[in-house]
Each structure stands twice: as C-alpha cells, then as structure tokens.
Motif scaffolding. Structure first.
Motif, PDB file in Angstrom:
ATOM      1  N   GLU A 118      -5.933  -2.134  -3.587  1.00 55.36           N
ATOM      2  CA  GLU A 118      -5.273  -0.781  -2.396  1.00 55.36           C
ATOM      3  C   GLU A 118      -5.692  -0.049  -4.060  1.00 55.36           C
ATOM      4  O   GLU A 118      -6.360   1.557  -3.961  1.00 55.36           O
TER       5      GLU A 118
ATOM      6  N   ASN B  32      -5.968   7.588  -3.203  1.00 49.42           N
ATOM      7  CA  ASN B  32      -6.293   6.830  -2.077  1.00 49.42           C
ATOM      8  C   ASN B  32      -5.594   7.116  -1.049  1.00 49.42           C
ATOM      9  O   ASN B  32      -6.070   6.775  -0.058  1.00 49.42           O
TER      10      ASN B  32
ATOM     11  N   SER C 195      -5.699  -0.773   5.401  1.00 49.65           N
ATOM     12  CA  SER C 195      -5.989  -0.303   4.243  1.00 49.65           C
ATOM     13  C   SER C 195      -7.225  -0.268   4.184  1.00 49.65           C
ATOM     14  O   SER C 195      -8.088   0.959   3.621  1.00 49.65           O
ATOM     15  N   LEU C 196      -7.698  -1.351   4.385  1.00 46.12           N
ATOM     16  CA  LEU C 196      -9.354  -1.338   4.377  1.00 46.12           C
ATOM     17  C   LEU C 196      -9.950  -0.555   5.149  1.00 46.12           C
ATOM     18  O   LEU C 196     -11.422   0.310   4.822  1.00 46.12           O
TER      19      LEU C 196
ATOM     20  N   MET D  55     -10.308   3.082   4.433  1.00 40.84           N
ATOM     21  CA  MET D  55     -11.015   3.527   3.092  1.00 40.84           C
ATOM     22  C   MET D  55     -12.746   3.565   3.863  1.00 40.84           C
ATOM     23  O   MET D  55     -13.364   4.229   3.796  1.00 40.84           O
TER      24      MET D  55
ATOM     25  N   ALA E  46      -9.508   1.115  -4.210  1.00 49.34           N
ATOM     26  CA  ALA E  46      -9.913   0.953  -2.798  1.00 49.34           C
ATOM     27  C   ALA E  46     -10.723   2.057  -2.519  1.00 49.34           C
ATOM     28  O   ALA E  46     -11.571   1.997  -2.135  1.00 49.34           O
TER      29      ALA E  46
ATOM     30  N   ASN F 170     -14.278   0.593  -4.268  1.00 47.22           N
ATOM     31  CA  ASN F 170     -14.617  -0.635  -2.803  1.00 47.22           C
ATOM     32  C   ASN F 170     -15.408  -0.364  -1.710  1.00 47.22           C
ATOM     33  O   ASN F 170     -16.063  -1.108  -1.518  1.00 47.22           O
TER      34      ASN F 170
ATOM     35  N   THR G 230       0.883  -1.126   0.071  1.00 46.22           N
ATOM     36  CA  THR G 230       0.226   0.000  -0.558  1.00 46.22           C
ATOM     37  C   THR G 230       0.054   1.367   0.139  1.00 46.22           C
ATOM     38  O   THR G 230       0.677   1.971  -0.983  1.00 46.22           O
TER      39      THR G 230
ATOM     40  N   PHE H 110     -10.795  -6.561  -2.729  1.00 41.08           N
ATOM     41  CA  PHE H 110     -10.689  -5.387  -2.519  1.00 41.08           C
ATOM     42  C   PHE H 110      -9.141  -4.789  -2.729  1.00 41.08           C
ATOM     43  O   PHE H 110      -8.531  -6.233  -2.149  1.00 41.08           O
TER      44      PHE H 110
END
Ligand code: SF4
Ligand code: SF4
Length: 631
Positions: free
Chosen positions: A369, A113, A263-264, A267, A372, A375, A104, A367
């Motif tokens: 990066e 993102n 990372s998920l 977002m 992101a 998603n 990422t 998902f």
C-alpha cells in the motif's frame, strides 16, 4: 460484432473456447479441461468427506469394515470436522482480504495513493461504532475507524460490531444459538482448534461453529472489506460497461486484472489511464491500453469504474489463450497456478503481487500500500513493453460481447427505488417500494445467485438457465462473484433483458429503470446482500427468514463459498446448492445442514444437482414464505 440485442448462449461460449483450445494445442498448452479428465473419477472417500488426515496415526478412511478411525472417531465426526475446516479456510480468505482493506484505509491520506472517496459512508460507520465524528479531520477519522475495524479481528471480549445491523430478532437468534461471532480471527482459529485430533467430534458442535465462523466472515471480514472499499474507492452507482471475452482489444495493450483485492486493481486502472503511459503504449505501436478483469477483481473495478469484464473463474485461461494478453496481474484467491506454465506458451507476463499468493513461473512484483503508485506503474510499463513480443499469428479474440449495467450497491438500489416513491406520502431511502411489489405479487420474491464455476457442472449453464427461469416467473435476481460474470457474459445485465421476464418483473424493470439481474459486486459484496435483506426485514417489520428471498450457489467450488453458505443460512436465508459439499458420507451432518439447523436459524441448505428440481425447490420455498406471510 454480434447483436447485443439477444442472449449469448453457452453453446456459443463453448465454441469460442474450443477455438481457443486449438491455439493452446498449437503451442503445447495444458488446459483445465484436460486436467479434469486426468483427475476423473475422483476419490469416493474425498467426495463423501469420509477421509481424515489431521494426525499422523492416519490417514484414516471410513468403510463398512472400518467404521472408526484409529482414534475412534466415527464418520459423523470426520465429515463434520472436514466441513468446519472447509468453512474456516473460506472465512480466513475473506477476512484477510477485509483486513488488507482496513490496513489500506489506515494508510489513506490527503494527496496519497489512497484517499477517502466516500466521507459520508465513513461517518455513517463511525456513528454506528460510537466513534465521535464532530469537528474531526476526515483522515483522523479514517484512521480511527480503520483501527477499530482492525481490532475486530482480535478483540478479547464482545461480539462483532456489524451484527447490530441485523433486525433485533435475528441478533437474538444468534445469541441464543451461541453462534454470534466474537473476534474474526478467533473464530477461524477456534475452528482449527476444535478440529484438532482429540477435540470436537460431535456434529452439532462442529456445525454450530461452522455457522459462527461463517458469520464472522459475512457480518465481519467480508462486510468490512466491502464497507471500507466503498469508503476508499467510492460506493458503486449504476454504470454501463461490457462483458465477455470480446472486451479484449486486438490493437491495444491488454492488461487483465484477476483476483480479489481492489487496492491493487484500482491503482492499475489509474495508471493505465495516465497520459504518459498511453503515450508509451503508442510508441510501442498499440492504440492504447485496455484494462479488463476476471473473477472478483473484475467485479470490483466494473462496479466502480465501468472496466469491462472478460469473464469468470473458468475463463481465466481463455484470456491468455487469446494470444492478446500482455499481462495478467493477480493478487489473491481463485488464481489457477496453471497460469504460470500457460503464460510461458505465449508472450503473456503472469505477474503475481502478493506474498499470500506466490506461484512458480510468474514475475513477482511485491505490492505494498505504501508504494502502490510505483508498483502499479511498473506493472503497467511491463505490460506495455511486452506488446512488442506479441505473436500476431496466435491472436484470436472471440467476437462475443454484451452490454451490461452494473453498480447496484444497497445505496444505489434504494436510490432507484426512490425514483418510484411518492415523496409526499412515503419516506425516501427505504426498500418499501420493493416490499410493496412483493406484497402485491408483481414480484414473487428474490433470489441471490452467487458463487463460482465448477467443472462438475457444465460451466455457466446452471447460472444462466436458473436465472432465465426465475426471471420468467417474476422473481428478481441479485448476483455477485462469478455468477454475476455469467450473467454479464450471457447479456442478462443489460436493461433490454427485461423483455425475457414475466409481465410483473418486466414492468418493475421498466418503471425503475433497472436490468432484471442486479449486479451487487464481488464475493465479499455478498455482505451487501445481507444488509439489503436486513433492511427489507426491518422495513417490513419481520425477521429475515420470513422475507421471500433465497440464496443459490449452483456452481460453487471454493472454501469461501462454503463459508458464505454458512453465513447466508445462519442469517435466515434458505440456500440452494448445485454441488454437494462433501458431506454425503454422514447422515447426521447432512441431517443437520439440510434439516434441523432450520430449528436453530429458520433456514437450511438444500442440495440438488439437478437443474430443474433445484429451480422448482427454490420457487416452492419462495411461495411457502409468501403463504406464511398471507400474501
Ligand atoms: S484424527 Fe483420528 S481419524 Fe483422523 S487421521 Fe488421526 S486417527 Fe485417523
Ligand atoms: S465466485 Fe468463486 S471462483 Fe469466482 S471469484 Fe468468487 S470464490 Fe472465486
């Protein structure tokens, strides 16, 4: 709402769970409580670590009549190999997490993102790794650091770069003992090779490799996961939030993030705050969007954004049982596959996002990066639209909620300590005020309490009861993972909890303005604890094994916890376990882990399933360390 000005008890939490299980019964839901009954008693060979199925001549199991497997491996070899495989699974999970974050970081760009939120930390890591920072664009630097980090996974020569952060005495021990980790993936892979049929069956070699593999996690993959997450999402600072199931809101779209990789969740948190999404939620009759977390993802977003924490590992089914969960969004690790069938009993969408954790009965939104933003937006939208399907008759949110202050990264702890440093006399940015308190006996020491829940222990009791006893005895507690969530649920992350402490600790909390239990983050963030211990040792001028600090995982369950235990012990920190690590079938393996490894690294494991004696042993260990230092 309940008074926050007192601790929530395990009994209250259990009563809430009972009430939720009634809803579960109504809709025909399965529960972990029932599955535990179905699986009990457990197989004695598995529990003792004395069965082997690594080749198709087996499976073999060791009994007095059959003291060797078909290949001739004895019980010590089998138990040792199982233990090393256990460790490798944990190290692989943490390290792959670290790799995903490094990737990422590699994709971070201006206006993208993912951006660099802590350039200073990025430059610090670059400096440590000998990467030129002068005159370089911050994103060029980010990519170079990320690529260097990614190389740590498979480089052909040398040892892990982060090992240099340890005191020199510790680095020397790692070298001399042959446990300094090389490339991260290499240690995991070598562990699998060593445990293949017909390779290592010598306990000492297997335990040495367990330590080396653990260290490749704690001082490699996990540390990279933590450090790069800070670069990308910001280094945590003290922030107020709330804990326990009562953080779910009955009039709002509830999105629960669960798993590990920020990372998920970062977002999802961002899009849940988007005015367009909030307007959409209102169109669907909700007052807004409420994101809360479970397990380590909860810790990540709580530490950085003050997102409330709904609960820990054994509470994951409870969030669905409230009937008020529109979506439970997961990435990797510690996710019950049971959430699939359970969500089918309610309107809840169980959304899986990673090819690493695919599960039946889930909606899979893969998902990436690179995509992101879209998603996360799709996930939030799906949750909002699902608000229409909520069955209000099934909704019950227990009124349990606590105040918490979280966000104690090493940087934040040092900043707090600066507040009580006389800048005319002492330098800022050190751990010296803490050392002075320990030397003076105002604090007797520190316990790093980590790890999971496990149905073998009455959930959360060991975490909470141990913390209370330690605090009463002027021992400061630092927490991470599901232990941190247990503290949150009880109310121990509230600054007001200082009143439960002994006089010394109470004074320190008031002066420094901290709660007596410091939330240091997720499970990969145990690497923060390693850095803190290393910095204390350096500031004190001693090795880590001399510092009056111990580790404790009273309710651990996962392979990751075994990997953690190995690197904590190998770092020189005595580690206390409340659940047996499937080693009791071998006197040699137990003798090493709970005895002679102390000659290698200055620390060992202590296993005790009794709460009171576990606590007494911890406190005795701290006092022994104090006595050895003459304080
Ligand atoms: S490796 Fe040896 S002990 Fe293990 S299953 Fe094969 S024959 Fe049995
Ligand atoms: S503490 Fe244990 S259960 Fe909780 S998230 Fe970490 S590994 Fe999973």
């Amino acid at each position: 709402m309940k008074e926050w000005d007192r601790l929530i008890t395990v009994e209250e939490m259990e009563a809430a769970t009972e009430r939720l299980l009634e809803t579960g019964k109504k809709v025909g839901a399965d529960s972990w409580q029932q599955r535990v009954k179905n699986q009990t008693p457990h197989c004695g060979f598995g529990e003792a670590g004395t069965c082997c199925r690594i080749c198709s001549m087996g499976p073999c199991r060791i009994t007095p009549k059959a003291p060797r497997g078909i290949c001739g491996c004895d019980v010590h070899g089998i138990v040792g190999r199982n233990y090393l495989r256990f460790t490798a699974g944990g190290a692989a999970a943490h390290s792959d997490h670290g790799r995903a974050i490094a990737h990422t970081l590699y994709l971070a760009k201006e206006g993208g993102n993912y951006q660099v939120k802590d350039p200073e930390k990025l430059k610090k890591i670059a400096g440590e790794w000998g990467i030129e920072t002068e005159g370089k664009d911050i994103y060029d630097l980010a990519h170079e650091v990320a690529e260097t980090g990614l190389m740590e996974y498979g480089k052909p020569f040398g040892t892990q770069r982060f090992l240099k952060r340890a005191p020199e005495a510790r680095q020397k021990i790692w070298e001399e003992q042959g446990i300094a980790p090389r490339a991260i993936d290499r240690e995991v892979s070598q562990s699998l090779h060593m445990t293949h049929m017909g390779c290592s069956s010598l306990p000492e070699a297997l335990i040495r490799q367990s330590f080396r593999t653990g260290l490749s996690d704690g001082w490699g993959g996990s540390m990279m996961g933590t450090e790069f997450s800070d670069v990308l999402f910001g280094t945590p600072k003290p922030i107020d939030t709330e804990g326990n199931l009562g953080v779910m809101e009955k009039d709002m779209v509830n999105i629960v993030v669960h798993g590990h990789d920020p990372s998920l969740s970062e977002m999802v948190v961002m899009y849940a705050q988007d005015p367009e999404m909030i307007a959409l939620a209102k169109e669907h009759g909700a007052k807004g969007i409420n994101v809360c977390g479970v397990c380590c993802t909860a810790n990540e977003v709580a530490m950085r954004h003050g997102i409330p924490m709904a609960g820990n590992f054994l509470q994951q089914e409870n969030v669905v049982l409230t009937g008020a969960c529109e979506a439970i969004v997961v990435d990797v690790q510690c996710i019950f596959p049971a959430l699939g069938p359970l969500s089918k009993c309610f309107h809840t969408k169980f959304i899986t996002t990673s090819p690493i954790a695919r599960m039946p009965d889930s909606e899979f939104i893969e998902f990436h990066e690179e995509t992101a933003g879209e998603n996360a937006k799709a996930i939030v939208k799906m949750a909002i639209e699902n608000f229409d399907n909520r069955n209000q008759d099934l909704v019950f949110i227990p009124e349990l909620k606590t105040k918490c202050t979280v966000g104690y990264s090493v940087e934040a702890i040092k900043k707090c300590l600066d507040g009580v440093t006389n800048s005319h006399v002492d330098e800022l940015g050190t751990t010296k005020p803490l050392i002075d308190c320990v030397k003076a006996g105002v604090l007797r020491g520190a316990v790093a309490m980590v790890g999971c829940n496990n149905p073998k222990v009455r959930p959360d009791t060991y975490h909470i009861e141990l913390m209370k006893k330690l605090l009463e005895n002027d021992i400061i507690v630092i927490v991470s993972g599901c232990s941190a969530q247990a503290a949150a649920k009880a109310g121990l992350l509230d600054k007001e909890a200082a009143k439960y402490c002994g006089e010394g600790l109470k004074r320190v909390c008031k002066l420094v303005g901290i709660p007596p239990v410091l939330h240091m983050g997720s499970c990969v963030d145990i690497s923060r604890m390693m850095i803190l211990a290393a910095d204390i040792a350096k500031d004190w001028g001693i090795d880590i094994c001399q510092v009056p600090v111990v580790g404790c995982a009273p309710e651990w369950m996962s392979e990751k916890a075994v990997s953690i235990g190995n690197y904590v012990v190998a770092t020189g920190i005595e580690t206390f376990l409340g659940v047996n690590p499937y080693t009791k079938g071998s006197t040699e393996v137990e003798g090493l882990l709970q005895g002679s490894v102390k000659d290698w690294v200055g620390a060992k494991f202590v296993v005790d399933t009794d709460l009171d004696s576990l606590c007494e042993k911890m406190m005795a260990c701290l006092e022994e360390k104090r006595a050895a230092l003459g304080i």
